[in-house]
Motif scaffolding. Structure first.
Motif, short mmCIF file in Angstrom:
data_model
loop_
_atom_site.label_atom_id
_atom_site.label_comp_id
_atom_site.label_asym_id
_atom_site.label_seq_id
_atom_site.Cartn_x
_atom_site.Cartn_y
_atom_site.Cartn_z
N CYS B 199 1.17 -1.51 -0.15
CA CYS B 199 -0.10 0.21 -0.01
C CYS B 199 0.70 0.83 -0.40
N ILE B 200 0.47 2.11 -0.57
CA ILE B 200 1.02 3.24 -1.22
C ILE B 200 0.57 4.47 -0.12
N CYS B 202 -2.40 6.19 -1.04
CA CYS B 202 -2.44 6.61 -1.58
C CYS B 202 -4.59 7.46 -1.45
N SER B 203 -4.94 6.15 -0.97
CA SER B 203 -6.24 7.42 -0.51
C SER B 203 -7.30 7.24 -2.17
N CYS B 205 -8.11 4.49 -2.76
CA CYS B 205 -10.14 3.38 -2.06
C CYS B 205 -10.63 3.58 -0.81
N VAL B 229 -4.03 1.37 5.40
CA VAL B 229 -5.86 1.14 4.78
C VAL B 229 -6.52 0.31 5.87
N CYS B 253 -6.83 1.28 -7.33
CA CYS B 253 -5.81 0.34 -6.13
C CYS B 253 -4.74 1.20 -7.86
S1 SF4 Z 1 -5.79 2.61 -3.04
FE1 SF4 Z 1 -5.70 2.19 -1.00
S2 SF4 Z 1 -4.78 0.02 -1.43
FE2 SF4 Z 1 -4.55 1.49 -2.51
S3 SF4 Z 1 -2.71 1.62 -2.37
FE3 SF4 Z 1 -3.79 3.29 -2.25
S4 SF4 Z 1 -4.38 3.57 -0.29
FE4 SF4 Z 1 -3.60 1.80 -0.18
#
Ligand code: SF4
Ligand code: SF4
Ligand code: SF4
Ligand code: FES
Lengths: 67, 977
Positions: B199-200, B202-203, B205, B229, B253
């Motif tokens: 997980c990076i 990035c929010s 999701c 997350v 994602c």
């Molecule tokens: S979308 Fe959600 S699960 Fe995927 S990398 Fe971003 S924060 Fe992590």
């Protein structure tokens, strides 16, 4: 088809049209039966009514000649 | 060089991620790297660049959610502005001069990527997202060649062994220390995994779950480097959390953190075909993604106009039934239903079926046989099946499963407005101020529409829910209905008429609209009717159980709260007064002028994907395609000259009539395509008796369904993945269903119908379903301009689509009603004959849940059953207590029609006196309980009201055991010689 069912369905239709304004309710009941019931079902209803129409609502009776 | 870019123009095949959502606004012109581009005001610099074909590196932005500005990979330079703004959060301005590449931004981007990559397990070659990972792509895009950081604190499993616990994840394994930050993979959801080590943060999701789906299941737990997350609380995993498995987060994602299990298992897909979901009436567009002819995943298609890139668990994930071991791929026949099935060639099966049907007609008459079309089949397939009845059997004995769901919609809206269809497109809800939901449970039944509606409600629109149960939409994350009217089942008409009473007596109606658009005299009759004190909320409260004051407030809100839109479902139609309620709903819309523009209207939410289409195609026994009565000589003439036959001018039998006629001996043969009437129709004993009395039942389906227990011919059908044709959704939208793979059983379903017709003496020679659509367009005015080329070019179109509306009709009755003047119809409440009494004191109502669909034939054969492995009975704790029933107990549910057993769950979602269950499982057979009462106008069964008694039991009833044994016997297939 069982007669009770035919009568119930016909009476249900009459109950609806009885609540509508105007003086052509019997025509409208007959039109509904002609449009949505197949000829065999209509014939069955008429045949049954010819023998015993005690369970039929008055509006269905009025509609019968138009079916 | 592009000049002016209109969001959502016809670039339907441009599938790039534009970074941020499209906006609407006045044109703004700017230059990006020297190229001029004009975009709507409010558009981000990132999207403007993308319109020019320039992809600014990005990680936290994606065009399904609003920009967030956290990763800072998308920085650019803008003339006259200080620093390096993030292009995803910076709106365009007139005359702006943007540079996407400079030494400064390149350095920043590399630095950002270095940081991300330093905490990422670099197992790219074996990663499930290899080749489909934005982190990989961005590393390439910024030219990342080395990472200067020493391996330090991180979140992954340094041993790279796929550790299942933190302790197992040892730092410089195997003897080193455990990595305290490692969180093992969550594989609880049957369809996707969550691997926190990738997980990076990035929010994307989290935002997708909030903005697109509206469930708010995800949060970012912890701060800074610790953040990850999280689904639900500390003890939750994805399965136990509020997640409804819609897949929006997986779609958003950028890494392998949230990843479909099917991709992990099968690899990244290499080709895709745009098609339409075959489950509910929302009709979502999907990209079926494959390797060869192996389906890898279904992803919602962002240019799909019904779903705008969203999906629910069924369409997104529940397609495994297509390859299920139960699927039958060979035709089978038998002389009697107590024999085992015998596999035969297509030729043998078709000639066996044709001979039987012809024989029956010779012996018992032309009208002794009929067909049932399916709302799960395409328009083209349905058209051919009704043509088989009318042009080959030479009778009108054709009906469809819509009989048991939305036939009252057809009748009610036809009488009041003049068309048998909903008035709006789904986009319209984004302009609604007051949404009224009557007898529908959209979060379960029509989830993608529910997400749109919830979005609008979060923007401030108001909600009124009229439903016996407190459905999820009444109160959920960031949503609360202004009014919930928990009426007693069966009293819809009383409630709808009381709403009209308030609107009329308090003079809240729209007189200008009514004078212009409706018949003023009819309105006055109607106004006098509803004004009668017997229709007041105070008088009807004793019947309906709805507090009068609450009902008055709801009526006032609907009439005066701005654009009012009504959405309704089977809780309206499946009653003895179903058609009357539909007319009452239409009355409300006309009274308040809520018809004919965006944001308003009357919208039936259709249960199955092609309910609208199957009705449009002339499946009903009294109507030819396009809702034209068979008694009309001119209409018959159109088809008679086309087909070279004489069409019977009298209506044929409806499904319940066919069954009655079978029991009484005059109806003998049935071709049933894609339907399981034994499970889905009311009063199972009666349906079984009807089927058992027939001499030839032909089932054309994927599986040996319950109806097939009484069948003599089984013709294997194809799944939607193998179909080529069109579906019409609840908004009248005609969508293409494309052949993603070849039919596994050898013939497309329309070809099978054609084989049967020709074996019975017809001379049909369609070679492609597009020719069937050409015939539909030629004969049916609302479809006059519809053809496959047009659909391929435009994506979809809403009927009517003809000379008057060459681009189709997103909204109906804009300048006038189809029938001329809108017609008010009196709606007197009549209590159903189905009454509670000492023997059956409770009212049973039925419904569906999110993960299952209809009789469950498809969804039960997928992992969706993890959410719903059996039907349960919802009962109020008071009613349970007096019966000594505890949570999870087996209970017997009995009505005058029959009895069955299932487990109980105690909940105050239902009010005392009402119990509720679903009908997805054949073991429960909820329809053993439902009666043969039906709507007065259409015979749509009264599923929603049955008087019942509930008591403790020890397990399945004798009938259930017997039924299962019989079903088992009937499904035997003779071993091949
Ligand atoms: S979308 Fe959600 S699960 Fe995927 S990398 Fe971003 S924060 Fe992590
Ligand atoms: S699958 Fe849907 S509901 Fe579940 S967490 Fe993801 S976005 Fe939210
Ligand atoms: S079931 Fe309905 S809402 Fe879900 S993906 Fe299919 S069409 Fe869309
Ligand atoms: S993509 Fe713009 S800040 Fe992340």
């Amino acid at each position: 088809m069982p007669h009770e069912k035919l009568i119930r369905m016909a009476n249900q239709i009459a109950t609806f049209f009885a609540t509508q304004p105007g003086s052509d309710q019997a025509e409208r009941v007959a039109a509904h039966l002609n449009d949505f019931w197949g000829p065999e079902m209509r014939a069955e209803l008429k045949a049954h009514a010819a023998q015993d129409d005690s369970d039929l609502s008055p509006l269905v009776k009025d509609a019968l000649p138009l079916i | 060089m592009k000049d002016f870019i209109i969001p959502n123009d016809r670039k339907i095949f441009d599938d790039r991620d534009m970074g941020t959502p499209a906006k609407q606004g006045a044109p703004v012109t700017l230059t990006v790297d020297g190229f001029e581009v004009t975009v709507p005001e409010g558009t981000s610099v990132m999207r403007a660049a993308a319109e020019l074909g320039m992809q600014i590196p990005k990680l936290c932005a994606t065009d399904s959610v609003e920009a967030f500005g956290s990763c800072r990979l998308c920085v650019v330079e803008i003339e006259g502005r200080r620093g390096t703004p993030a292009s995803c959060t910076t709106p365009v301005a007139e005359g702006m001069v943007v540079r996407t590449q400079s030494e400064k931004v390149k350095k920043i981007r590399k630095g950002v990527m270095e940081l991300y990559v330093s905490d990422h397990p670099l197992d790219c070659l074996t990663c499930g997202a290899n080749g489909d990972c934005e982190l990989q792509d961005m590393a390439g895009a910024v030219g990342l060649r080395d990472v200067r950081y020493e391996p330090g604190e991180n979140h992954y499993d340094p041993a790279g062994i796929g550790a299942r616990s933190q302790a197992e994840a040892r730092w410089r394994a195997p003897e080193g220390e455990a990595n305290p930050r490692y969180i093992p993979k969550d594989i609880s959801n049957p369809y996707f995994t969550y691997d926190p080590s990738k997980c990076i943060v990035c929010s994307r999701c989290v935002r997708a779950c909030e903005e697109v789906q509206g469930t708010f299941a995800l949060t970012i737990e912890g701060r800074g480097f610790e953040s990850r997350v999280s689904a639900g609380g500390p003890l939750d995993d994805f399965l136990t959390s509020d997640c409804v498995s819609c897949g929006a987060c997986v779609q958003a994602c950028p890494t392998a953190t949230l990843q479909e299990k099917s991709v992990i298992e099968l690899g990244t897909p290499e080709r895709s075909v745009v098609t339409t979901c075959a489950y509910c009436g929302v009709g979502c567009s999907f990209k079926a993604e494959l390797n060869g002819d192996e389906l890898v995943r279904m992803t919602p298609y962002k240019h799909g106009e019904a779903n705008r890139g969203h999906s629910c668990v069924k369409g997104r994930f529940a397609w495994g039934y297509a390859n299920h071991q139960d699927r039958i791929l060979n035709p089978m026949i038998r002389d009697s239903v107590d024999q085992p099935w015998k596999e035969v060639s297509w030729e043998e099966a078709i000639s066996f079926a044709a001979n039987k049907m012809r024989g029956l007609q010779e012996k018992y008459g032309r009208k002794s046989v009929g067909v049932i079309t399916s709302s799960r089949c395409t328009n083209e397939e349905t058209y051919l099946v009704q043509k088989l009845a009318r042009g080959v059997f030479m009778n009108n004995n054709t009906d469809t499963c819509a009989r048991v769901c939305h036939s009252p919609t057809g009748y009610g809206l036809g009488q009041t407005f003049g068309t048998s269809a909903g008035t709006q497109n789904f986009d319209s809800v984004m302009h609604t101020d007051v949404a009224v939901i009557i007898g529908a449970n959209p979060t379960d039944g029509h989830p993608v529409f529910a997400s749109r509606l919830k979005k609008r409600l979060r923007q401030g629109a108001k909600l009124i829910v009229i439903d016996p149960r407190r459905t999820d939409i009444v109160r959920s994350a960031h949503i609360e209905a202004s009014h919930h009217l928990p009426l007693r089942p069966g009293t819809n008409v009383a409630v709808v008429t009381a709403l009209a009473h308030v609107i009329v007596t308090e003079k809240l109606y729209d007189e200008t609209f009514i004078r212009e658009r409706c018949d003023w005299d009819e309105f006055q009759d109607y106004a006098a009717f509803v004004s009668d004190p017997r229709h007041s909320p105070e008088m009807t409260e004793v019947l309906t159980g709805v507090p009068a004051e609450e009902l008055r407030k709801a009526a006032r809100l609907y009439a005066t709260g701005g654009n009012g839109a009504i959405y309704y479902g089977l809780g309206v139609t499946e009653h003895s007064q179903g058609s009357t309620t539909v007319m009452g709903i239409a009355n409300l819309a006309m009274l308040t002028g809520n018809i004919g523009r965006e944001g308003v209207g009357v919208n039936p939410l259709r249960g199955q994907n092609n309910v609208q289409g199957s009705c449009d195609m002339g499946s009903f026994p009294h109507e030819l395609p396009g809702y034209r009565h068979v008694k009309g000589a001119e209409v018959r003439a159109i088809f008679e000259s086309k087909w070279g036959v004489t069409i019977d001018p009298e209506p044929g039998l409806r499904i319940p009539n066919m069954l009655d006629a079978a029991v009484s001996g005059s109806f003998k043969g049935l071709y049933c395509q894609g339907e399981d009437i034994l499970q889905s129709d009311p009063d199972t004993h009666h349906v079984a008796a009807g089927l058992a009395a027939m001499e030839c039942v032909i089932v054309h389906d994927l599986f040996l369904n319950e109806t097939a227990n009484y069948a003599h011919v089984f013709l294997p059908g194809s799944t939607f993945l193998e179909k080529d044709g069109t579906f019409t959704n609840a908004e009248r939208r005609i969508n293409r269903v494309r052949e993603v793979m070849k039919p596994k059983q050898g013939y497309a379903d329309w070809e099978v119908t054609q084989l049967l017709a020709n074996a019975m003496g017809a001379d049909w020679n369609y070679t492609h379903p597009s020719q069937i659509m050409e015939e539909i367009a030629e004969t049916t005015p609302g479809f006059a301009h519809v053809n496959y080329e047009m659909l391929d070019e435009r994506g979809s179109v809403q009927w009517p689509c003809n000379d008057d509306a060459p681009d189709g009709s997103p909204i109906m009755h804009v300048d006038g009603f189809v029938r001329g003047k809108g017609r008010f119809i009196n709606t007197e409440y009549v209590a159903t004959d189905e009454r509670t009494g000492p023997r059956f004191p409770l009212l049973l109502t039925t419904g569906r849940i999110l993960s299952q669909y209809n009789v469950g034939a498809q969804t039960r054969r997928t992992q969706n059953s993890i959410w719903h492995s059996e039907d349960v009975l919802e009962i109020h704790p008071h009613d349970a207590e007096v019966r000594g029933i505890k949570e999870g107990d087996w209970v017997k549910l009995a009505s005058r029609a029959g009895e069955t057993s299932l487990r109980a769950t105690l909940t105050d979602r239902v009010v005392p006196g009402v119990v509720y269950t679903t009908f997805h499982h054949p073991d429960t057979q909820a329809n053993v309980i439902t009666t043969d009462f039906s709507d007065w106008a259409t015979n749509c069964p009264e599923y929603k009201v049955t008087a019942v008694q509930v008591g403790l039991s020890n397990g399945p009833t004798d009938w259930q055991v017997e039924y299962n044994e019989q079903a088992e016997r009937s499904r035997r297939i003779e071993a091949a010689e």
